[in-house]
Write a protein that holds these residues in place. Structure first.
Motif, PDB file in Angstrom:
ATOM      1  N   LYS A  93       0.831  -1.204   0.000  1.00 20.23           N
ATOM      2  CA  LYS A  93       0.000   0.000   0.000  1.00 20.23           C
ATOM      3  C   LYS A  93       0.868   1.257   0.000  1.00 20.23           C
ATOM      4  O   LYS A  93       0.524   2.271  -0.627  1.00 20.23           O
ATOM      5  CB  LYS A  93      -0.927  -0.014   1.220  1.00 20.23           C
ATOM      6  CG  LYS A  93      -1.838   1.203   1.339  1.00 20.23           C
ATOM      7  CD  LYS A  93      -2.815   1.302   0.177  1.00 20.23           C
ATOM      8  CE  LYS A  93      -3.773   2.473   0.374  1.00 20.23           C
ATOM      9  NZ  LYS A  93      -4.706   2.618  -0.759  1.00 20.23           N
ATOM     10  N   PHE A 105       2.124   1.451  -3.585  1.00 18.31           N
ATOM     11  CA  PHE A 105       1.039   1.599  -4.563  1.00 18.31           C
ATOM     12  C   PHE A 105      -0.187   2.191  -3.860  1.00 18.31           C
ATOM     13  O   PHE A 105      -1.203   1.522  -3.670  1.00 18.31           O
ATOM     14  CB  PHE A 105       0.688   0.249  -5.193  1.00 18.31           C
ATOM     15  CG  PHE A 105       1.854  -0.431  -5.850  1.00 18.31           C
ATOM     16  CD1 PHE A 105       2.270  -0.058  -7.125  1.00 18.31           C
ATOM     17  CD2 PHE A 105       2.552  -1.435  -5.178  1.00 18.31           C
ATOM     18  CE1 PHE A 105       3.351  -0.688  -7.726  1.00 18.31           C
ATOM     19  CE2 PHE A 105       3.636  -2.062  -5.774  1.00 18.31           C
ATOM     20  CZ  PHE A 105       4.045  -1.682  -7.049  1.00 18.31           C
ATOM     21  N   PRO A 106      -0.100   3.451  -3.447  1.00 16.67           N
ATOM     22  CA  PRO A 106      -1.141   4.060  -2.608  1.00 16.67           C
ATOM     23  C   PRO A 106      -2.507   4.177  -3.268  1.00 16.67           C
ATOM     24  O   PRO A 106      -3.510   4.312  -2.567  1.00 16.67           O
ATOM     25  CB  PRO A 106      -0.559   5.440  -2.288  1.00 16.67           C
ATOM     26  CG  PRO A 106       0.412   5.717  -3.391  1.00 16.67           C
ATOM     27  CD  PRO A 106       0.998   4.393  -3.744  1.00 16.67           C
ATOM     28  N   ARG A 107      -2.574   4.119  -4.598  1.00 11.76           N
ATOM     29  CA  ARG A 107      -3.864   4.282  -5.268  1.00 11.76           C
ATOM     30  C   ARG A 107      -4.661   2.980  -5.314  1.00 11.76           C
ATOM     31  O   ARG A 107      -5.837   2.979  -5.669  1.00 11.76           O
ATOM     32  CB  ARG A 107      -3.643   4.812  -6.690  1.00 11.76           C
ATOM     33  CG  ARG A 107      -3.007   6.211  -6.713  1.00 11.76           C
ATOM     34  CD  ARG A 107      -2.812   6.716  -8.123  1.00 11.76           C
ATOM     35  NE  ARG A 107      -4.083   6.902  -8.807  1.00 11.76           N
ATOM     36  CZ  ARG A 107      -4.190   7.292 -10.078  1.00 11.76           C
ATOM     37  NH1 ARG A 107      -3.096   7.530 -10.790  1.00 11.76           N
ATOM     38  NH2 ARG A 107      -5.377   7.447 -10.630  1.00 11.76           N
ATOM     39  N   ILE A 108      -4.021   1.872  -4.976  1.00  8.87           N
ATOM     40  CA  ILE A 108      -4.735   0.590  -4.964  1.00  8.87           C
ATOM     41  C   ILE A 108      -5.484   0.454  -3.637  1.00  8.87           C
ATOM     42  O   ILE A 108      -4.876   0.521  -2.567  1.00  8.87           O
ATOM     43  CB  ILE A 108      -3.761  -0.592  -5.126  1.00  8.87           C
ATOM     44  CG1 ILE A 108      -3.041  -0.500  -6.470  1.00  8.87           C
ATOM     45  CG2 ILE A 108      -4.510  -1.919  -5.002  1.00  8.87           C
ATOM     46  CD1 ILE A 108      -2.013  -1.590  -6.682  1.00  8.87           C
ATOM     47  N   PRO A 109      -6.801   0.277  -3.670  1.00  8.45           N
ATOM     48  CA  PRO A 109      -7.563   0.139  -2.416  1.00  8.45           C
ATOM     49  C   PRO A 109      -7.095  -1.070  -1.606  1.00  8.45           C
ATOM     50  O   PRO A 109      -6.797  -2.128  -2.160  1.00  8.45           O
ATOM     51  CB  PRO A 109      -9.005  -0.047  -2.893  1.00  8.45           C
ATOM     52  CG  PRO A 109      -9.038   0.552  -4.256  1.00  8.45           C
ATOM     53  CD  PRO A 109      -7.693   0.262  -4.854  1.00  8.45           C
ATOM     54  N   LYS A 148      -3.058   2.168   7.140  1.00  8.28           N
ATOM     55  CA  LYS A 148      -2.974   2.120   5.680  1.00  8.28           C
ATOM     56  C   LYS A 148      -4.229   1.539   5.030  1.00  8.28           C
ATOM     57  O   LYS A 148      -4.356   1.534   3.808  1.00  8.28           O
ATOM     58  CB  LYS A 148      -1.754   1.290   5.255  1.00  8.28           C
ATOM     59  CG  LYS A 148      -0.417   1.880   5.707  1.00  8.28           C
ATOM     60  CD  LYS A 148      -0.208   3.272   5.133  1.00  8.28           C
ATOM     61  CE  LYS A 148       1.112   3.877   5.597  1.00  8.28           C
ATOM     62  NZ  LYS A 148       1.277   5.270   5.099  1.00  8.28           N
ATOM     63  N   ASP A 208      -7.985   1.119   3.652  1.00  7.05           N
ATOM     64  CA  ASP A 208      -9.088   1.944   3.158  1.00  7.05           C
ATOM     65  C   ASP A 208     -10.423   1.462   3.710  1.00  7.05           C
ATOM     66  O   ASP A 208     -11.388   2.224   3.785  1.00  7.05           O
ATOM     67  CB  ASP A 208      -9.131   1.902   1.628  1.00  7.05           C
ATOM     68  CG  ASP A 208      -7.880   2.500   1.015  1.00  7.05           C
ATOM     69  OD1 ASP A 208      -7.683   3.720   1.150  1.00  7.05           O
ATOM     70  OD2 ASP A 208      -7.088   1.737   0.429  1.00  7.05           O
TER      71      ASP A 208
END
Length: 244
Positions: free
Chosen positions: A14, A17-21, A46, A48
């Motif tokens: 995460k 690759f912060p845009r991956i839920p 971290k 969502d």
């Protein structure tokens, strides 16, 4: 989308690759978070969306400071493996399908059984600590009562399987167990670390056929209504869809 049971690897993914839920599922029944609070909080920070298998674990997630989206989604049971339970059996075979770890309280069960055996010499105790999952329905079908005097429990899927199989259950009011066990309605509560009280509850079920029948009927109905896998799948799909 990543779904994880709490691994540090998922947390690191995460970060990169912060845009991956990131959906985090909490099933811990051994209270490991009390020993690893730093990583527990870092992983939660971290996520969502957090799902937990019991209301107890959701409370622990909030205590740890997680303020994001969260929901209780229980584990499920495959009812087809257990058929349709008949009337309660009059035998006196107690089963506990449980790992031999401190949290499961098997030492308490063994001491309670020593007490029961004095009044009911025909009683049997079967502790299955290494069962393959496909063999669980058979072990349950050979028993009359399911008992696990837990010291902690994330939810207690083994109890739900016993209820699906038509066994009355005895458990302690710890962790996620109160989500499904209502005393004298869907099972019997026994006190934690109290073999005398547990022996009393076992003897109560041996002696009271009407109570056994009530617990069996109510327990099976509860599993049918709330703990079948198709419902769990729909709930998880809804969580995933909300993040896409």
């Amino acid at each position: 989308m990543m779904a994880s049971y709490g691994s540090i690897g998922a947390m690191l993914s995460k970060i990169f690759f912060p845009r991956i839920p990131f959906v985090l599922t909490i099933q811990e029944g051994d209270r490991e978070w009390e020993k690893n609070k730093f990583w527990w909080r870092r992983i939660l920070s971290k996520a969502d969306f957090v799902t937990t298998i019991s209301s107890f674990l959701l409370v622990e997630v909030r205590k740890a400071g997680y303020a994001g989206k969260a929901e209780i989604i229980h584990n499920g049971v495959d009812l087809e493996k257990y058929g349709t339970p008949g009337k309660s059996k009059s035998g006196k075979t107690i089963v506990s399908i449980s790992r031999r770890v401190y949290k499961n309280g098997l030492d308490v069960l063994e001491r309670a059984f020593d007490i029961v055996k004095k009044k009911f010499p025909e009683a049997e105790l079967k502790i299955i600590s290494d069962a393959k999952h496909e063999d669980v329905p058979r072990y349950l079908s050979e028993a009359d009562i399911f008992v696990r005097p837990s010291r902690s429990e994330g939810l207690g899927t083994a109890f739900l399987e016993a209820m699906a199989a038509g066994l009355p259950i005895i458990a302690t009011p710890v962790g996620g167990i109160p989500d499904f066990l209502k005393d004298r309605e869907t099972g019997l509560f026994t006190k934690v670390d109290d073999p005398e009280d547990l022996a009393e509850k076992i003897e109560m079920l041996f002696n009271d056929e009407k109570l056994r029948e009530k617990l069996i009927i109510n327990g099976r109905k509860l599993v049918e209504e709330k703990y079948q896998w198709p419902k769990i799948v729909r709930d998880m799909e809804r969580v995933f869809d909300s993040l896409l």
